[in-house]
Design an enzyme around this catalytic site. Sequence first.
Site, PDB file in Angstrom:
ATOM      1  N   LYS A 176       0.969  -1.249  -0.491  1.00 16.87           N
ATOM      2  CA  LYS A 176       0.325   0.087   0.234  1.00 16.87           C
ATOM      3  C   LYS A 176       0.960   1.243   0.189  1.00 16.87           C
ATOM      4  CE  LYS A 176      -2.321  -1.402   3.497  1.00 16.87           C
ATOM      5  NZ  LYS A 176      -3.045  -2.229   4.720  1.00 16.87           N
ATOM      6  N   ASP A 194      -5.591  -5.303  10.430  1.00 13.33           N
ATOM      7  CA  ASP A 194      -6.918  -4.277  10.833  1.00 13.33           C
ATOM      8  C   ASP A 194      -8.493  -5.375  10.530  1.00 13.33           C
ATOM      9  OD1 ASP A 194      -6.397  -4.309   7.433  1.00 13.33           O
ATOM     10  OD2 ASP A 194      -6.271  -2.866   7.868  1.00 13.33           O
TER      11      ASP A 194
HETATM   12 MG    MG Z   1      -8.457   0.936   7.925  1.00 12.55          MG
END
Ligand code: MG
Length: 489
Positions: free
Chosen positions: A196, A231
């Site tokens: 990312k 996450d």
């Molecule tokens: Mg997030």
Amino acid sequence: PCDLYILFNNQLEISALWKMRNYNGMEVLETHKKTPELPEKARSIIASLSLSTDDYKAIGDLMASSFEAGLKASGGPKPAVKMLCSYVTKLPAGSETGDYLALDLGGTNYRVLLVRLRGSDQEPEILEDVYAVPQELMLGDGAALFTFIAGTLRDFLQANQLSAGPDGERLKLGFTFSFPVEQHGLSSGSLIMWTKGFAAKGVVGHDVCKLLQEAIDKAALPIVCVALVNDTVGTLASCALEDPRCQIAAIVGTGSNAAYVERRSSMERYSDSLAGVSDGGPDGPVVVNTEWGNFGADGCLDRFQTDFDREIDKKSLNPGFQVFEKLISGMYLGEIVRLAIKSLVDDGIIFGGRMPESLVQPMTFLTKYLSEIERDPPKHYYSTDQLLTVDLGLKLVHPIEAVIVRSICEAVSTRSAFLVATGIASLLKRIKPSGHVTVGIDGSLFKFHPHFPERMTRKVQELCPDYEFTLKLSEDGSGKGAAAIAALV
Ligand code: MG
Ligand code: ADP
């Protein structure tokens, strides 16, 4: 046939004016609301972005094998889908209480949070500071990144007058670090690779919990990092706070990933390190962070990629990796659309053969534009026209150009939703649930794209008609969820 464009209710509507010949050979005119034929090249681009039902079934089967290979792997070449152990062996029940700190690193924003869990009857109370991570920290020296984090923690403690407990006990912190990490325990794990857009040096292969704790200790802060949380695992925990039937969580935001509840006996690779765990008996649960974003890195998705997908991959910070993620997530979808537009412009098919100034640079077609464009009812182009003229500065948009841009957006976002659904269907088939399963989902695409949830639901149902499930927006896994996991320690 020729086309006629009319403005109707402020909506740009496209009608086709068909010339029909009656039996006398006289021409009669009839107006239809019908999308005009797209140019051949536009149709072929849209076709390349549209996979068939059989394609999705085949991808689902490939995914099931990749999950299996990831779980089985021991030593040897690393499988594409890592199936990482989170060391979370029970999920919060919602009755947890107390104050916990949480950090959220790995998305668009970096956040520091205080989460006050207040038991089953009350929503947690949350205080948070949000920072944009400066590019130089994302790509610079890892030590500087952790020093920056410790600095934000110090400011946060000061601003909220937080300190150690009466007996000097440190504040417990759950560290949401949303990158692939090989964990050695709940509060230790080394970074496998950055994704990312992050590429800070000196972190891959190192224990990120330790790097954080060292920076915290250097700043003399009364904080102990008790849990390292992906996450997706946080989202699962956050969803479980509200719904005990939650067994799968997925994220469709900057990146894409999923976690689910697996039987511990399936995690052969971790049998030694999980041996001491007693939660739920010898074959109790453990949450697996699939890291499905890297699905396809072994080449198994190559035949489904378009030229645009290949170009994005080639120019990315991690070519060859995160192949599935690059077909799905917010970081890439807008750019896929931009490249498709560019290829039509280069062939002189739209925008007079000139790329609009505002779309010349990479990443200038934002993924949120897909949501805006698809907000209009089908075959309406008001928002597309508005976006292209007002936001992107095109002087004049020919109606067929609006149709083309919207159709490309629809193809790209549909493929994304269907692929995420394919992943969820594969996880459902793996779990083989006996009852209803709730799937917690977070991320801006699921939250804001007007058709994403409906398309996902439809595809999961089609691929997996035998299981009962609901997709549930589950927010703030990286805050609330991480705190709830820290509370279980
Ligand atoms: Mg997030
Ligand atoms: P995270 O970075 O934690 O994954 P988000 O879930 O907000 O955060 O995802 C951010 C991604 O979502 C970005 O790539 C952004 O382009 C995209 N995005 C932001 N707003 C929208 C929207 N309205 N519709 C679709 N995508 C969006």
